[in-house]
Design a protein around this motif. Structure first.
Motif, short mmCIF file in Angstrom:
data_model
loop_
_atom_site.label_atom_id
_atom_site.label_comp_id
_atom_site.label_asym_id
_atom_site.label_seq_id
_atom_site.Cartn_x
_atom_site.Cartn_y
_atom_site.Cartn_z
N ILE A 223 34.63 30.32 24.43
CA ILE A 223 35.81 29.65 24.97
C ILE A 223 36.50 28.84 23.88
N ASN A 224 35.72 28.14 23.05
CA ASN A 224 36.28 27.38 21.95
C ASN A 224 36.96 28.29 20.93
N GLN A 225 36.41 29.49 20.73
CA GLN A 225 36.97 30.40 19.74
C GLN A 225 38.40 30.83 20.10
N VAL A 226 38.70 30.88 21.39
CA VAL A 226 40.06 31.27 21.80
C VAL A 226 41.08 30.26 21.26
N SER A 227 40.86 28.97 21.54
CA SER A 227 41.82 27.95 21.12
C SER A 227 41.86 27.81 19.60
N GLU A 228 40.72 27.91 18.93
CA GLU A 228 40.69 27.76 17.48
C GLU A 228 41.38 28.94 16.78
N THR A 229 41.23 30.13 17.33
CA THR A 229 41.91 31.28 16.74
C THR A 229 43.42 31.14 16.89
N LEU A 230 43.88 30.66 18.03
CA LEU A 230 45.31 30.44 18.24
C LEU A 230 45.84 29.36 17.30
N LYS A 231 45.02 28.37 16.98
CA LYS A 231 45.44 27.34 16.02
C LYS A 231 45.66 27.97 14.64
N PHE A 232 44.75 28.85 14.25
CA PHE A 232 44.92 29.53 12.96
C PHE A 232 46.20 30.36 12.97
N LEU A 233 46.42 31.10 14.04
CA LEU A 233 47.63 31.91 14.14
C LEU A 233 48.89 31.05 14.05
N SER A 234 48.85 29.88 14.67
CA SER A 234 50.03 29.01 14.68
C SER A 234 50.41 28.54 13.28
N ARG A 235 49.44 28.56 12.35
CA ARG A 235 49.73 28.15 10.97
C ARG A 235 50.55 29.21 10.24
N HIS A 236 50.51 30.43 10.74
CA HIS A 236 51.16 31.53 10.02
C HIS A 236 52.18 32.27 10.89
N ILE A 237 52.49 31.71 12.04
CA ILE A 237 53.51 32.28 12.93
C ILE A 237 54.68 31.30 12.97
N ASN A 238 55.88 31.81 12.80
CA ASN A 238 57.05 30.94 12.92
C ASN A 238 57.19 30.49 14.37
N ILE A 239 57.32 29.19 14.57
CA ILE A 239 57.41 28.62 15.92
C ILE A 239 58.66 27.75 16.00
N SER A 240 59.52 28.05 16.94
CA SER A 240 60.70 27.23 17.16
C SER A 240 60.50 26.42 18.44
N VAL A 241 61.17 25.28 18.52
CA VAL A 241 61.02 24.38 19.67
C VAL A 241 62.36 24.26 20.38
N ASN A 242 62.36 24.55 21.68
CA ASN A 242 63.56 24.39 22.49
C ASN A 242 63.51 23.05 23.21
N ILE A 243 64.57 22.28 23.07
CA ILE A 243 64.66 20.99 23.74
C ILE A 243 65.26 21.21 25.13
N THR A 244 64.52 20.85 26.16
CA THR A 244 64.98 21.02 27.54
C THR A 244 64.89 19.69 28.28
N ASN A 245 65.23 19.72 29.56
CA ASN A 245 65.12 18.51 30.38
C ASN A 245 63.70 18.25 30.84
N LYS A 246 62.82 19.20 30.57
CA LYS A 246 61.43 19.04 30.98
C LYS A 246 60.71 18.07 30.05
N PRO A 247 59.68 17.36 30.57
CA PRO A 247 58.96 16.41 29.72
C PRO A 247 58.21 17.07 28.58
N GLU A 248 57.70 18.32 28.81
CA GLU A 248 56.98 19.00 27.75
C GLU A 248 57.95 19.86 26.95
N ARG A 249 57.68 20.00 25.65
CA ARG A 249 58.55 20.81 24.82
C ARG A 249 58.21 22.29 25.00
N GLU A 250 59.21 23.14 24.81
CA GLU A 250 59.00 24.58 24.93
C GLU A 250 58.96 25.20 23.54
N GLU A 251 57.82 25.85 23.24
CA GLU A 251 57.66 26.49 21.95
C GLU A 251 57.88 28.00 22.09
N LYS A 252 58.59 28.55 21.12
CA LYS A 252 58.80 30.00 21.10
C LYS A 252 58.15 30.55 19.83
#
Length: 463
Positions: A236-265
């Protein structure tokens, strides 16, 4: 009677019940779905599909979950949710195919045939027991490892997540060994392989191959590493840690919305990557001496999984409706309980759909040297060795000019030059990873220095 109809029909995986007063038939359907291919029960819908809705009291869902648990053997933990359709509220009970068959209901066993529940004969029950007992590596038992090897906090966290995601109604104060017995991870006083992989304090002590190797390569071939990481710990831990590694090498943009949480693309949809990682963990051949590998290139991203497809599935069938046939039933069932998977055989279809909706080429599947490979493709990335400064922001241009002027520099020197924190500098350096070379002994070596990759020709660099 309502003239609002549900956009479904009763089938092998769909059952309608008008109200909770039909609890006897609901329980029979729970047994039938659990013993066949899983399914969903829609309560508040009549046989012809008309939605009548139901009245919900304070403890309705909890009482339903308790009734199912108390009357099933082995215990079934259903997913239960409320859905509102045209002001009518209905209950949807999600029953996965159970790995340990048969599932009894009040000393009876049912299977699903078309859209009916059929009681199973004694001969058929013996056949089900025999078929349910083929060799599965994750069900193998340790002879000399006790429950003390499990991390209790992880078990209780799992229970809390299952209650939240599936309305499982599991008592958070339940005895751990009793709970583990009920879900098939613990037999008598012996732990299964799956128990250690999911909840062990140190799973790699017993299974050193169960790591995920992640690598970011320069260019389009698996030759020169830019970044590398081995991910251990529980599955279970490997799922989140692998996604963290991917996030270091994947371009991620942030959309600002009216919602309290930010939306990442994410450049490649996060849900598609997450599905591929989870599928690799659930379906890999744990007896194989290889590891799950995540490979990131300039033009694509690949996830390699030791093992082939289950008997009865082909690469073509992954692109259409197909059964869920996990190699590791206990692991898959536990991932279902926390809503990591649905056990409907829809994972590959969701990957394809997510990529298409993002405007990407659909992922491809391949079997190579007894490895199952999922391959995602980037869109719009510059994979040429010729890069223009116009593609960089002002901070990145300053970093490049500073490195050219000094030939090679440390991150701390760039930080001092720009007046930014080292964290901000490193974030920009990661974006420039295809342009730069790193001379450190490790990724975090404070003496390591950055220089311009000699294979790169940066236009207008001195203008």
């Amino acid at each position: 009677m309502s003239d609002v109809k549900i956009n479904l029909e009763e089938s092998e995986k769909v059952e309608f019940k008008k109200s909770l007063s039909e609890i006897g038939q609901i329980l029979e359907t729970v047994s039938a779905f659990a013993n066949t291919n899983g399914g969903k029960i829609y309560i508040g819908v009549s046989d012809d599909g008309n939605i009548s809705g139901i009245q919900l009291g304070k403890g309705t869902l909890e009482s339903l979950a308790n009734t199912i648990r108390q009357n099933t053997d082995p215990i079934v933990y259903p997913g239960i949710e409320i859905k509102e359709i045209n002001s009518f509220r209905i209950i949807i009970v999600d029953i996965p195919e159970y790995p340990l068959k048969p599932v009894w209901i009040k000393e009876k066993v049912f299977i699903r045939v078309s859209k009916t529940n059929q009681r199973v004969s004694a001969e058929k029950i013996r056949e089900m027991i025999k078929k349910s007992s083929p060799y599965h590596w994750d069900k193998e038992l340790f002879s000399d490892i006790t429950i003390s090897e499990l991390d209790k906090k992880l078990v209780f966290s799992f229970i809390a997540t299952s209650n939240e995601e599936r309305n499982s109604g599991i008592d958070r104060k339940t005895n751990i060994s009793s709970f583990m017995n009920k879900i098939g991870l613990f037999h008598g006083d012996k732990l299964t392989h799956a128990a250690i992989l999911l909840f062990g304090k140190n799973p790699q002590k017993y299974f050193p191959r169960t790591i995920i190797k992640c690598g970011k390569f320069l260019g389009a071939e698996a030759i020169d590493f830019e970044d590398i990481k081995e991910i251990d710990g529980t599955l279970i831990n490997q799922v989140s840690e692998t996604l963290k590694f991917l996030s270091r090498h994947i371009n991620i943009s942030v959309n600002i919305t009216n919602k309290p949480e930010r939306e990442e693309k994410w450049e490649i949809p996060r849900e598609a990557l997450r599905e591929a990682v989870i599928n690799a963990i659930c379906h890999r051949n744990y007896e194989d001496t290889g590891n799950i590998q995540v490979r990131i290139f300039n033009d694509r991203l690949e996830i390699w999984n030791p093992g082939s497809l289950p008997s009865g599935l082909t690469l073509d069938s992954l692109k259409r409706d197909h059964r869920s046939l996990p190699h590791n039933e206990l692991i898959a069932h536990c991932f279902y309980m926390i809503k990591y998977i649905e056990q409907w055989g829809t994972g590959t279809n969701r990957m394809i759909k997510a990529c298409k909706m993002a405007g990407l080429k659909e992922p491809t599947f391949e079997i190579l040297d007894n490895n199952f490979i999922v391959r995602f493709y980037f869109s719009g990335r510059v994979v040429s060795k010729e890069i223009s400064l116009n593609q960089l922001n002002e901070t990145q241009k300053k970093i490049i000019r500073f490195i050219i002027k000094r030939n090679e520099v440390k991150a701390s020197e760039i930080s001092e030059y720009l007046g930014f924190t080292v964290q901000v500098v490193r974030r920009n350096l990661r974006t420039l990873s295809s342009i730069l070379e790193w001379s450190g002994k490790s990724k975090t070596d404070p003496k390591g220095k950055y220089s311009i990759n000699k294979r790169i020709n940066i236009k207008e660099i001195l203008k």
